[in-house]
Design a protein around this motif. Structure first.
Motif, PDB file in Angstrom:
ATOM      1  N   MET A  33       0.829  -1.155   0.000  1.00 19.48           N
ATOM      2  CA  MET A  33       0.000   0.000   0.000  1.00 19.48           C
ATOM      3  C   MET A  33       0.894   1.246   0.000  1.00 19.48           C
ATOM      4  N   LYS A  34       0.414   2.257  -0.740  1.00 21.20           N
ATOM      5  CA  LYS A  34       1.193   3.489  -0.870  1.00 21.20           C
ATOM      6  C   LYS A  34       0.426   4.641  -0.221  1.00 21.20           C
ATOM      7  N   PHE A  35       1.118   5.368   0.617  1.00 24.98           N
ATOM      8  CA  PHE A  35       0.501   6.515   1.276  1.00 24.98           C
ATOM      9  C   PHE A  35       1.068   7.806   0.690  1.00 24.98           C
ATOM     10  N   GLU A  36       0.164   8.743   0.426  1.00 22.63           N
ATOM     11  CA  GLU A  36       0.597  10.060  -0.031  1.00 22.63           C
ATOM     12  C   GLU A  36       0.241  11.072   1.039  1.00 22.63           C
ATOM     13  N   VAL A  37       1.190  11.888   1.334  1.00 23.46           N
ATOM     14  CA  VAL A  37       0.969  12.906   2.348  1.00 23.46           C
ATOM     15  C   VAL A  37       0.981  14.264   1.647  1.00 23.46           C
ATOM     16  N   LYS A  38      -0.119  14.957   1.747  1.00 22.69           N
ATOM     17  CA  LYS A  38      -0.188  16.300   1.165  1.00 22.69           C
ATOM     18  C   LYS A  38       0.229  17.305   2.225  1.00 22.69           C
ATOM     19  N   THR A  39       1.070  18.188   1.801  1.00 24.66           N
ATOM     20  CA  THR A  39       1.536  19.210   2.741  1.00 24.66           C
ATOM     21  C   THR A  39       0.902  20.545   2.396  1.00 24.66           C
ATOM     22  N   GLN A  40       0.977  21.424   3.292  1.00 23.66           N
ATOM     23  CA  GLN A  40       0.406  22.749   3.102  1.00 23.66           C
ATOM     24  C   GLN A  40       1.323  23.657   2.287  1.00 23.66           C
ATOM     25  N   ASN A  41       2.543  23.240   2.014  1.00 25.25           N
ATOM     26  CA  ASN A  41       3.488  24.071   1.276  1.00 25.25           C
ATOM     27  C   ASN A  41       3.009  24.350  -0.134  1.00 25.25           C
ATOM     28  N   ASP A  42       2.376  23.379  -0.784  1.00 26.23           N
ATOM     29  CA  ASP A  42       1.889  23.581  -2.146  1.00 26.23           C
ATOM     30  C   ASP A  42       0.782  24.631  -2.180  1.00 26.23           C
ATOM     31  N   ASP A  43      -0.136  24.562  -1.240  1.00 24.96           N
ATOM     32  CA  ASP A  43      -1.219  25.547  -1.197  1.00 24.96           C
ATOM     33  C   ASP A  43      -0.685  26.943  -0.908  1.00 24.96           C
ATOM     34  N   LEU A  44       0.272  27.024  -0.014  1.00 25.66           N
ATOM     35  CA  LEU A  44       0.866  28.312   0.324  1.00 25.66           C
ATOM     36  C   LEU A  44       1.617  28.889  -0.876  1.00 25.66           C
ATOM     37  N   LEU A  45       2.310  28.048  -1.610  1.00 20.63           N
ATOM     38  CA  LEU A  45       3.052  28.488  -2.784  1.00 20.63           C
ATOM     39  C   LEU A  45       2.110  28.990  -3.876  1.00 20.63           C
ATOM     40  N   LYS A  46       1.021  28.288  -4.098  1.00 21.34           N
ATOM     41  CA  LYS A  46       0.050  28.690  -5.126  1.00 21.34           C
ATOM     42  C   LYS A  46      -0.635  30.004  -4.755  1.00 21.34           C
ATOM     43  N   SER A  47      -1.006  30.141  -3.499  1.00 20.66           N
ATOM     44  CA  SER A  47      -1.685  31.365  -3.089  1.00 20.66           C
ATOM     45  C   SER A  47      -0.737  32.563  -3.115  1.00 20.66           C
ATOM     46  N   SER A  48       0.504  32.371  -2.707  1.00 20.71           N
ATOM     47  CA  SER A  48       1.455  33.486  -2.741  1.00 20.71           C
ATOM     48  C   SER A  48       1.793  33.862  -4.184  1.00 20.71           C
ATOM     49  N   PHE A  49       1.841  32.870  -5.077  1.00 21.45           N
ATOM     50  CA  PHE A  49       2.095  33.165  -6.486  1.00 21.45           C
ATOM     51  C   PHE A  49       0.941  33.959  -7.089  1.00 21.45           C
ATOM     52  N   SER A  50      -0.282  33.608  -6.746  1.00 25.57           N
ATOM     53  CA  SER A  50      -1.431  34.338  -7.284  1.00 25.57           C
ATOM     54  C   SER A  50      -1.482  35.766  -6.742  1.00 25.57           C
ATOM     55  N   VAL A  51      -1.100  35.959  -5.494  1.00 24.34           N
ATOM     56  CA  VAL A  51      -1.063  37.306  -4.921  1.00 24.34           C
ATOM     57  C   VAL A  51       0.008  38.139  -5.618  1.00 24.34           C
ATOM     58  N   LEU A  52       1.193  37.558  -5.821  1.00 23.88           N
ATOM     59  CA  LEU A  52       2.265  38.283  -6.513  1.00 23.88           C
ATOM     60  C   LEU A  52       1.897  38.591  -7.959  1.00 23.88           C
ATOM     61  N   LEU A  53       1.218  37.663  -8.601  1.00 22.96           N
ATOM     62  CA  LEU A  53       0.788  37.882  -9.979  1.00 22.96           C
ATOM     63  C   LEU A  53      -0.234  39.010 -10.061  1.00 22.96           C
ATOM     64  N   SER A  54      -1.162  39.066  -9.132  1.00 24.36           N
ATOM     65  CA  SER A  54      -2.161  40.133  -9.138  1.00 24.36           C
ATOM     66  C   SER A  54      -1.524  41.487  -8.820  1.00 24.36           C
ATOM     67  N   ILE A  55      -0.548  41.522  -7.934  1.00 26.09           N
ATOM     68  CA  ILE A  55       0.164  42.776  -7.634  1.00 26.09           C
ATOM     69  C   ILE A  55       0.940  43.254  -8.853  1.00 26.09           C
ATOM     70  N   ALA A  56       1.585  42.334  -9.556  1.00 26.35           N
ATOM     71  CA  ALA A  56       2.329  42.700 -10.762  1.00 26.35           C
ATOM     72  C   ALA A  56       1.386  43.216 -11.840  1.00 26.35           C
ATOM     73  N   PHE A  57       0.235  42.600 -11.976  1.00 29.75           N
ATOM     74  CA  PHE A  57      -0.751  43.025 -12.968  1.00 29.75           C
ATOM     75  C   PHE A  57      -1.279  44.423 -12.657  1.00 29.75           C
ATOM     76  N   LEU A  58      -1.626  44.672 -11.413  1.00 28.03           N
ATOM     77  CA  LEU A  58      -2.115  45.991 -11.019  1.00 28.03           C
ATOM     78  C   LEU A  58      -1.032  47.059 -11.166  1.00 28.03           C
ATOM     79  N   SER A  59       0.200  46.706 -10.847  1.00 30.49           N
ATOM     80  CA  SER A  59       1.309  47.658 -11.008  1.00 30.49           C
ATOM     81  C   SER A  59       1.510  48.026 -12.468  1.00 30.49           C
ATOM     82  N   SER A  60       1.412  47.044 -13.345  1.00 35.28           N
ATOM     83  CA  SER A  60       1.584  47.338 -14.771  1.00 35.28           C
ATOM     84  C   SER A  60       0.453  48.207 -15.291  1.00 35.28           C
TER      85      SER A  60
END
Length: 88
Positions: free
Chosen positions: A1-28
């Motif tokens: 049997m194989k266990f996969e453990v999901k960590t919160q790092n992926d969610d944090l990375l995606k949310s921070s990337f979307s925030v940075l992308l929106s800031i860059a878009f508004l700045s432009s």
């Protein structure tokens, strides 16, 4: 049997990337709007200069009307004074 453990790092990375992308878009958007406003002011100044040069050469009423719309002045003497300073 194989266990996969999901960590919160992926969610944090995606949310921070979307925030940075929106800031860059508004700045432009802000930067491009400032550039367009500055180009409009530069264009208006060159147009006033052009009509003053035309007015010195050819004193027609259409040139006075166009210059009056650009400078928001109705007095012909004030327009002449302005054009004398510009043409110097």
């Amino acid at each position: 049997m194989k266990f996969e453990v999901k960590t919160q790092n992926d969610d944090l990375l995606k949310s921070s990337f979307s925030v940075l992308l929106s800031i860059a878009f508004l700045s432009s958007i802000v930067i491009l709007s400032n550039i367009s406003i500055k180009l409009g002011a530069i264009s208006r100044n060159y147009e006033i200069n052009y009509f003053c040069n035309l007015l010195v050469i050819e004193k027609s009423s259409s040139n006075f009307k166009k210059l009056s719309k650009l400078t928001n002045q109705k007095n012909k003497q004030k327009m002449w004074d302005l054009c004398r300073e510009i043409v110097k």
